[in-house]
Design an enzyme around this catalytic site. Structure first.
Site, mmCIF file in Angstrom:
data_model
loop_
_atom_site.group_PDB
_atom_site.id
_atom_site.type_symbol
_atom_site.label_atom_id
_atom_site.label_comp_id
_atom_site.label_asym_id
_atom_site.label_seq_id
_atom_site.Cartn_x
_atom_site.Cartn_y
_atom_site.Cartn_z
ATOM 1 C CD GLU A 1 -32.621 -37.787 -70.821
ATOM 2 O OE1 GLU A 1 -33.346 -38.054 -72.046
ATOM 3 O OE2 GLU A 1 -33.093 -38.979 -69.963
ATOM 4 C CG ASP A 2 -28.347 -39.566 -69.183
ATOM 5 O OD1 ASP A 2 -28.922 -38.733 -68.612
ATOM 6 O OD2 ASP A 2 -28.670 -40.720 -69.330
#
Ligand code: ZN
Length: 175
Positions: A61-62
């Site tokens: 996600e990051d």
């Protein structure tokens, strides 16, 4: 144990330039380590695949990490759990938050454990040291949203859910 240490090194490298949202801008890696610590040492989860997935849970996600990379380094089981707790960043934030509430009941048991630990750690962080620039109402709204997500998960791991309820009870009431 060796795979777990490899996951720590992998996540530390991937998150090396990121900071948490608290005023002190803590190193990002503190967060995945906190998840694994809650699972292993507070809830006594000893499933290594879950602990490794917790350490890696924000890498897709990051960071620039891909599912293929996680499959190659840590195997398909770990990668599948991480994908289950990864939001689709192509969607608007409000929609991603709504989908977490709707979908939490349908994810695997292992992904539910990681998601519970994630919410526990985020609630603790907000009540101990709120993100810079978050007014009280935003902090409270996060608690209410986390509670709604966890409603779909209850009945998975009573000890972990009790730890979540303790964190939830510290919902900020004053600025
Ligand atoms: Zn997280």
């Amino acid at each position: 144990m060796n795979r777990l240490v490899a996951a720590l090194a992998f996540a530390a490298h991937k998150h090396r330039d990121q900071r948490r949202k608290d005023i002190a801008a803590s190193p990002y890696i503190n967060h995945p380590i906190a998840l694994a610590n809650v699972l292993a040492n507070e809830a006594h989860v000893d499933d290594e695949t879950v602990l490794i997935a917790a350490i890696l849970h924000d890498t897709i996600e990051d960071t620039d990490t891909t599912a293929a990379e996680l499959i190659r380094e840590f195997g398909p089981d770990v990668a599948a759990i991480v994908l289950e707790v990864t939001d689709d960043k192509a969607l608007p934030k409000a929609e991603r938050k709504r989908l977490q509430v709707v979908n939490s009941c349908g994810i695997s048991r292992r992904a539910k454990l990681v998601k519970l630990a994630d919410k526990i750690c985020n609630l603790r962080d907000i009540s101990r040291s709120p993100p810079a620039g978050w007014p009280l109402e935003r902090q409270q709204a996060y608690f209410d949203w986390a509670q709604a997500v966890v409603e779909g998960i209850r009945g998975t791991h009573p000890a972990l859910e009790a730890i979540f309820d303790e964190a939830l009870a510290r919902k900020p009431l004053h600025p």
